[in-house]
Design a protein around this motif. Structure first.
Motif, PDB file in Angstrom:
ATOM      1  N   ALA A 198       0.844  -1.195   0.000  1.00 35.75           N
ATOM      2  CA  ALA A 198       0.000   0.000   0.000  1.00 35.75           C
ATOM      3  C   ALA A 198       0.881   1.248   0.000  1.00 35.75           C
ATOM      4  O   ALA A 198       1.974   1.242   0.560  1.00 35.75           O
ATOM      5  CB  ALA A 198      -0.888  -0.011   1.235  1.00 35.75           C
ATOM      6  N   PHE A 205      -0.300   4.459   1.006  1.00 36.08           N
ATOM      7  CA  PHE A 205      -0.642   5.289   2.168  1.00 36.08           C
ATOM      8  C   PHE A 205      -0.914   4.431   3.393  1.00 36.08           C
ATOM      9  O   PHE A 205      -1.486   3.355   3.269  1.00 36.08           O
ATOM     10  CB  PHE A 205      -1.936   6.073   1.920  1.00 36.08           C
ATOM     11  N   PRO A 206      -0.590   4.972   4.556  1.00 31.11           N
ATOM     12  CA  PRO A 206      -1.200   4.388   5.756  1.00 31.11           C
ATOM     13  C   PRO A 206      -2.713   4.626   5.663  1.00 31.11           C
ATOM     14  O   PRO A 206      -3.145   5.599   5.019  1.00 31.11           O
ATOM     15  CB  PRO A 206      -0.597   5.198   6.906  1.00 31.11           C
ATOM     16  N   CYS A 207      -3.485   3.779   6.288  1.00 31.85           N
ATOM     17  CA  CYS A 207      -4.956   3.835   6.252  1.00 31.85           C
ATOM     18  C   CYS A 207      -5.486   3.529   4.845  1.00 31.85           C
ATOM     19  O   CYS A 207      -4.725   3.411   3.899  1.00 31.85           O
ATOM     20  CB  CYS A 207      -5.500   5.185   6.737  1.00 31.85           C
ATOM     21  N   GLU A 208      -6.782   3.398   4.762  1.00 35.23           N
ATOM     22  CA  GLU A 208      -7.388   3.132   3.466  1.00 35.23           C
ATOM     23  C   GLU A 208      -7.319   4.385   2.598  1.00 35.23           C
ATOM     24  O   GLU A 208      -7.305   5.493   3.115  1.00 35.23           O
ATOM     25  CB  GLU A 208      -8.857   2.731   3.658  1.00 35.23           C
ATOM     26  N   ILE A 228      -8.584   8.291  10.795  1.00 35.19           N
ATOM     27  CA  ILE A 228      -7.463   8.541   9.877  1.00 35.19           C
ATOM     28  C   ILE A 228      -6.692   9.789  10.307  1.00 35.19           C
ATOM     29  O   ILE A 228      -5.462   9.809  10.333  1.00 35.19           O
ATOM     30  CB  ILE A 228      -7.987   8.651   8.419  1.00 35.19           C
ATOM     31  N   ARG A 244      -5.857  -8.032  11.698  1.00 43.28           N
ATOM     32  CA  ARG A 244      -5.406  -8.483  10.383  1.00 43.28           C
ATOM     33  C   ARG A 244      -4.469  -9.674  10.509  1.00 43.28           C
ATOM     34  O   ARG A 244      -4.580 -10.655   9.787  1.00 43.28           O
ATOM     35  CB  ARG A 244      -4.717  -7.353   9.617  1.00 43.28           C
ATOM     36  N   ARG A 263     -10.491  -1.037  10.173  1.00 42.22           N
ATOM     37  CA  ARG A 263     -10.043  -0.931   8.769  1.00 42.22           C
ATOM     38  C   ARG A 263      -8.808  -0.047   8.670  1.00 42.22           C
ATOM     39  O   ARG A 263      -7.902  -0.314   7.885  1.00 42.22           O
ATOM     40  CB  ARG A 263     -11.153  -0.325   7.905  1.00 42.22           C
ATOM     41  N   GLN A 264      -8.785   1.021   9.453  1.00 43.90           N
ATOM     42  CA  GLN A 264      -7.633   1.939   9.423  1.00 43.90           C
ATOM     43  C   GLN A 264      -6.498   1.412  10.308  1.00 43.90           C
ATOM     44  O   GLN A 264      -5.343   1.393   9.908  1.00 43.90           O
ATOM     45  CB  GLN A 264      -8.059   3.338   9.898  1.00 43.90           C
ATOM     46  N   LEU A 286      -5.953  -4.560  -0.866  1.00 47.97           N
ATOM     47  CA  LEU A 286      -5.186  -3.481  -0.216  1.00 47.97           C
ATOM     48  C   LEU A 286      -4.770  -3.866   1.203  1.00 47.97           C
ATOM     49  O   LEU A 286      -3.645  -3.606   1.631  1.00 47.97           O
ATOM     50  CB  LEU A 286      -6.055  -2.223  -0.133  1.00 47.97           C
ATOM     51  N   ALA A 287      -5.688  -4.478   1.923  1.00 50.42           N
ATOM     52  CA  ALA A 287      -5.434  -4.754   3.344  1.00 50.42           C
ATOM     53  C   ALA A 287      -4.286  -5.735   3.534  1.00 50.42           C
ATOM     54  O   ALA A 287      -3.599  -5.712   4.549  1.00 50.42           O
ATOM     55  CB  ALA A 287      -6.695  -5.281   4.021  1.00 50.42           C
ATOM     56  N   TYR A 288      -4.106  -6.638   2.570  1.00 47.39           N
ATOM     57  CA  TYR A 288      -3.055  -7.644   2.731  1.00 47.39           C
ATOM     58  C   TYR A 288      -1.813  -7.335   1.902  1.00 47.39           C
ATOM     59  O   TYR A 288      -0.871  -8.104   1.899  1.00 47.39           O
ATOM     60  CB  TYR A 288      -3.617  -9.039   2.466  1.00 47.39           C
ATOM     61  N   ALA A 289      -1.825  -6.185   1.211  1.00 44.87           N
ATOM     62  CA  ALA A 289      -0.665  -5.791   0.410  1.00 44.87           C
ATOM     63  C   ALA A 289       0.347  -5.112   1.327  1.00 44.87           C
ATOM     64  O   ALA A 289       0.476  -3.898   1.377  1.00 44.87           O
ATOM     65  CB  ALA A 289      -1.102  -4.857  -0.718  1.00 44.87           C
ATOM     66  N   ASP A 290       1.040  -5.940   2.078  1.00 50.72           N
ATOM     67  CA  ASP A 290       1.931  -5.420   3.111  1.00 50.72           C
ATOM     68  C   ASP A 290       3.393  -5.483   2.692  1.00 50.72           C
ATOM     69  O   ASP A 290       4.290  -5.320   3.516  1.00 50.72           O
ATOM     70  CB  ASP A 290       1.720  -6.202   4.416  1.00 50.72           C
ATOM     71  N   PHE A 306     -10.666 -10.648   9.970  1.00 51.30           N
ATOM     72  CA  PHE A 306     -10.442  -9.280   9.516  1.00 51.30           C
ATOM     73  C   PHE A 306     -11.111  -9.038   8.157  1.00 51.30           C
ATOM     74  O   PHE A 306     -11.395  -7.894   7.811  1.00 51.30           O
ATOM     75  CB  PHE A 306      -8.936  -9.024   9.435  1.00 51.30           C
ATOM     76  N   SER A 354      -4.704  -1.445   8.669  1.00 51.57           N
ATOM     77  CA  SER A 354      -4.191  -1.298   7.299  1.00 51.57           C
ATOM     78  C   SER A 354      -2.673  -1.526   7.312  1.00 51.57           C
ATOM     79  O   SER A 354      -2.016  -1.268   8.310  1.00 51.57           O
ATOM     80  CB  SER A 354      -4.549   0.080   6.753  1.00 51.57           C
ATOM     81  N   PRO A 355      -2.117  -2.034   6.204  1.00 52.44           N
ATOM     82  CA  PRO A 355      -0.764  -2.597   6.293  1.00 52.44           C
ATOM     83  C   PRO A 355       0.325  -1.630   6.761  1.00 52.44           C
ATOM     84  O   PRO A 355       1.229  -2.053   7.471  1.00 52.44           O
ATOM     85  CB  PRO A 355      -0.479  -3.120   4.878  1.00 52.44           C
ATOM     86  N   LEU A 356       0.258  -0.377   6.417  1.00 55.06           N
ATOM     87  CA  LEU A 356       1.330   0.521   6.870  1.00 55.06           C
ATOM     88  C   LEU A 356       1.070   1.050   8.281  1.00 55.06           C
ATOM     89  O   LEU A 356       1.897   1.742   8.852  1.00 55.06           O
ATOM     90  CB  LEU A 356       1.525   1.694   5.907  1.00 55.06           C
ATOM     91  N   VAL A 357      -0.093   0.801   8.824  1.00 61.19           N
ATOM     92  CA  VAL A 357      -0.392   1.193  10.205  1.00 61.19           C
ATOM     93  C   VAL A 357      -0.179  -0.035  11.106  1.00 61.19           C
ATOM     94  O   VAL A 357       0.591  -0.010  12.046  1.00 61.19           O
ATOM     95  CB  VAL A 357      -1.828   1.752  10.337  1.00 61.19           C
ATOM     96  N   ILE A 362      -4.700   8.892  13.400  1.00 65.11           N
ATOM     97  CA  ILE A 362      -3.517   8.081  13.061  1.00 65.11           C
ATOM     98  C   ILE A 362      -2.457   8.957  12.408  1.00 65.11           C
ATOM     99  O   ILE A 362      -1.267   8.848  12.723  1.00 65.11           O
ATOM    100  CB  ILE A 362      -3.915   6.914  12.124  1.00 65.11           C
TER     101      ILE A 362
END
Lengths: 447, 447, 447
Positions: free
Chosen positions: A375, A377-380, C242, C277, C311-312, A408-412, C303, C315-318, C245
């Motif tokens: 992803a 951005f952080p967050c959606e 968001i 997640r 959801r936020q 998106l959620a698992y694209a880490d 999740f 999220s992967p970068l958080v 965060i």
């Protein structure tokens, strides 16, 4: 024909219709052409086979390895040429005739020209009492001897008397041949496709393998956008694979991220999967992903059930991630025709070849697009201003947004796309479409 | 006897016949000899027991640890000598008599010589209403008191009146004894066998333990080809194990790769397995492998069910890979005789001892041959020139070649032989034979 | 009332009686007070809600974020003030009236004052044919439009004619508000509690969340012995989380060891758990431990079923370890009232709020005492001289000693207390009591 077509359509209807039917007829035609050639580990039959394939794959390189060449624990055997062979009665009538079926002579038989009584002849005859109409397939590559294979029915009809046995063969230093096609990709990583071309007139094992690999190789050659490289080899089983590995071991270990031994892919019976030695490689993962979603139920075999060149690719010091996707697996009750004359052109079908081709092609396409994403951005991300919301709210639009958010959620940056596909329960092709859309929208990136 | 023998043979017939029957009778004889000795944590009974064992194991070292010695959180208690004890009626008739059964006196009872009424006596008497014929086994090692144990039946027969209670014991500084036999191997790594010798006249818990360990130790002493070392100890339970660990902790942690607490191994009831704290150590793996293949079903207990010296060996700062293989486990419904006079010589049998011995012996032999192997060549070796193909094609020869190739396939320098055995479904002894043959043929090597 | 109380008591009777009933009535009262306020992402309704909460949590900080502020991919929208809205007939009779129910106006509706025919009006009306008595909840935060929500029953009664539609709202630069309460602990590590305050008159989703969090925050504020810090936030859903965060990402990633999104916690129906997640974080572990032992069966969602601010957070970068414990989960068949006027004060109960509060409070207390311990001595300690044996031998004293020894056995300096609790099958509160006793006795220590 119409009825059959309909049935086949229904069988895969709920999953995905394969647009490969024309391929099936073409592959079947190739197999029919190649069927009569007297293939063996070495000799003119193998060369003729490789030249036939090269006419469809001009970039194919045909290599010659001299007899006596060492490869790890093995030595390339002498070259065998078979011209004629028969057992005739006193009247000169050929009762067992190589010209009628090339399985009649034991592979690698040394030359012979003698008269024997039936009793003297019996030890040199091989038949299958439990399959009285089948001519068995036998070879003796590493011990010099000769023999004839015949149906048990015919054998029982042989009467006492004198028989003229003649095998017009050569067994002398020459070469072993194999074909190799290396298609470079944008990356150094490679997919290995391996099939064998050492069996005489048998259709499923083995001609289905070379013809499906030829068709796949043609498709891959035509693609200009290959991300991965392809190493496609047509080798005599065992010794050919071993020689190939011995010549390329470092490169194979460095580059090959997935591989498939292609054999027994021409009939329309069950699908079979044979896992790699480790059981959890990229090859295992993509094969399961595609088979689970494309064919539903299939027979799963572990590496303990191996029988073809995965024996070499998976051996501990080679340790390549190679699996095998088959229809009826050799050596099982599903495939009584295996290694007999019953494995003929009526056992394989255009549909069977086309469906197997489609599955392997899907595995390859799945691997081509199996990137790792992260992803941005952080967050959606905010979907609406990026035009990521479906314009029309339909029955499927909720599902569609959910799938997108799940990718998106698992694209880490660690999960590859196949992992994401398995986690979120959406096929890898759909995941790839979603990932591409998200990349285009600037919210996802490859790593 | 004949009938019993037949039944026993049948029970293990399909797996492996144990050639240890004579051992069983010998071990039973030892247990019978040791049964009457008044063992406790310390004192002459323990010494006599260790000396008896030393006559069978001349290399056994008998150690003496002075009372008051500290070991971690513990202190070696005073030595207890019990000579006589009774409760007699006014006529002098001994109603409860130590000479009749040494369980009658509470272990570590201080001396007493008094007259009491029945009411005054009652608090010092211990019986089991739910097992009216059993004399319970009680001790009071760390709190000075005295008492008598008796069957509830006998207790109920006691009439009001005056009783003479007499315990002729000493409780004063002395030593605690334990036995130790260290058998060196070619490697520094060791197997620990631990059993205890602190219970008076009870047969399964505990005499079965010391006699089986004595027989195992004799077998191991006789072997000149020990790859592993053996550390075999006969200790008073808990304090003995703790003292031993405190004296050898670093060495134990460095050397012990597997260990077994041996107790409750004399009856013919179910096998029980009690796992190590980690649950996946080498000891757990070999025990499961052997039990799964030799006894079929058995009761599995986790470390949460521990009760003997594995409590010490598995404690977090000691953390040795120690398990316990038992027949009927102490503290379960399978073993109502536990810690009572019902645990007598009729509960254990030569067959029970011999079978348990055989299982432990197999675990040891499995560990002895548990090497890690690695293929010599990439790819499979060529079997025929190396004489690795079975000479005669029999019903089992296909299986035999397959097993051989499977050992090779998983000999990657990381899997030990027990892992390979589990992966390929062949017992570790057969795997070892195969590995030896492959080593001799030059295609496999140890790492 | 009596009957109900009894039933509720019985439901949890076997596990643990919650001493929080008075809390339930108080929380219910708060929800009733807050119910009529016209909350939205922004505006006076949110401010009034936060101020109400601040009266119960004086340390709460109310932050204002200007419209147009960027946060990752998002922008804080204009502030919305809604004063009045109606659809009236020609006689001036209000048929749809914001003053009767604030769900009647689509959230973030722009101002309007027009006369329309029924046909012209229809596209601006929203109702639910399948729930004819429910007014749906709709918003349009990021696309300027206006509309009215009404029950389908009422909609069907509207007759052709001319209607006066009036929305007296402002939609202009202002601020977005959120509340934050940071309670420091002895350690830097923090628990995150997040709830949202942007929904108008609906009770379970969402007022149950803010009132339960307010009560938890009050409890935590009162504790002087907090080991962990607490970060408790009341935010507008999605954009509020968001923004929060984006302002605290580094700190959150550094400090937050567990977190809970609190929503849908007011009814008395099934408990639901929605995992993080990663699915195996400390939050997942404590939530499972508490739910398994306190409520027995509950619905487990992964999740993939997320829908609120996890959801936020997830999220992967958080990538924060945040889960959600709910009663009836939004978006499931268990909760048909979700996002309609049926989600009113009769759906939630003092008991429902109190029980949810109790579960979350137990999770928090479990985390507070979740230390990692290590045995002080090799081997077991000697219990008697350390007064660790129960003084009175009762039915439970065996169990009690066993639990104590098991805590010790797994206190290896790596397992945290929740892990030990799960391994030995004893709840974490009991394990903590045991650990404290063992620490006091000098045989256990924290690491």
């Amino acid at each position: 024909m119409n009825a059959k077509k309909k049935r086949a359509k229904k069988a895969v209807g709920k999953r995905q219709a394969f647009p490969f039917a024309e391929n099936g007829r073409e592959m079947y035609g190739w197999a029919a052409d190649l069927f009569p050639l007297p293939r063996s580990l070495t000799g003119p039959g193998v060369r003729a086979t490789l030249e036939y394939i090269k006419r469809r794959l001009p970039a194919l390189q045909i290599h010659s390895v001299p007899s006596g060449t060492r490869a790890f624990d093995w030595t390339v055997p002498d070259e065998w040429t078979i011209r004629d062979a028969f057992v005739a009665d006193e009247s000169g009538k050929r009762l067992i005739d190589f010209r009628a079926h090339n399985l009649h002579v034991v592979g690698y038989s040394e030359p012979v020209d003698r008269w024997l009584t039936l009793d003297e002849l019996q030890p040199y005859l091989h038949s299958l009492p439990e399959q009285p109409n089948a001519i068995p397939y036998l070879t003796s590559y590493y011990k010099r001897q000769w023999g004839f294979c015949l149906s048990d029915k015919l054998r029982k009809r042989l009467k006492p008397g004198r028989y003229h046995v003649m095998i017009d063969s050569d067994l002398k230093p020459g070469v072993m041949n194999y074909g190799e096609l290396v298609l470079p990709g944008k990356e150094d990583r490679e997919i290995l496709l391996s099939t064998y071309i050492c069996h005489p007139s048998m259709a499923n094992n083995e001609l289905s393998g070379p013809v499906v690999v030829t068709a796949l190789a043609r498709e891959l050659t035509a693609r200009s956008d290959r991300r991965l490289g392809y190493r496609i080899i047509f080798v005599p089983e065992t010794i050919g694979a071993i020689v190939y590995i011995s010549r390329h071991l470092d490169r194979l270990k460095q580059s090959v991220i997935a591989g498939f031994v292609v054999t027994c892919v021409g009939d329309e019976r069950a699908y079979s999967f044979l896992g790699s030695r480790r059981g959890n490689t990229l090859s295992d993962r993509i094969a399961h992903h595609i088979l689970d979603r494309s064919v539903g139920s299939y027979d799963h075999y572990s590496f303990l059930d191996r029988g073809s060149d995965e024996r070499q690719y998976g051996s501990p010091l080679v340790d390549l991630p190679v699996v095998s996707i088959m229809r009826s697996k050799y050596g099982t009750g599903n495939y009584p025709e295996y290694h007999t004359s019953l494995d003929n052109m009526s056992l394989i079908t255009p549909r069977g070849l086309a469906d197997s081709y489609a599955i392997l092609s899907k595995c390859i396409r799945g691997l081509e697009l199996n990137r790792t994403y992260r992803a941005v951005f952080p967050c959606e991300p905010q979907l609406s201003p990026r035009d990521l919301y479906p314009t029309f709210s339909t029955r499927d639009s909720g599902r569609s947004v959910r799938d997108m958010m799940n990718v998106l959620a698992y694209a880490d940056g660690k999960n590859d796309l196949i992992s994401i596909a398995e986690i979120i329960g959406v096929d890898v092709f759909k995941c790839s479409e979603i990932a591409n859309k998200l990349c285009a929208a600037g919210v996802l990136t490859t790593v």
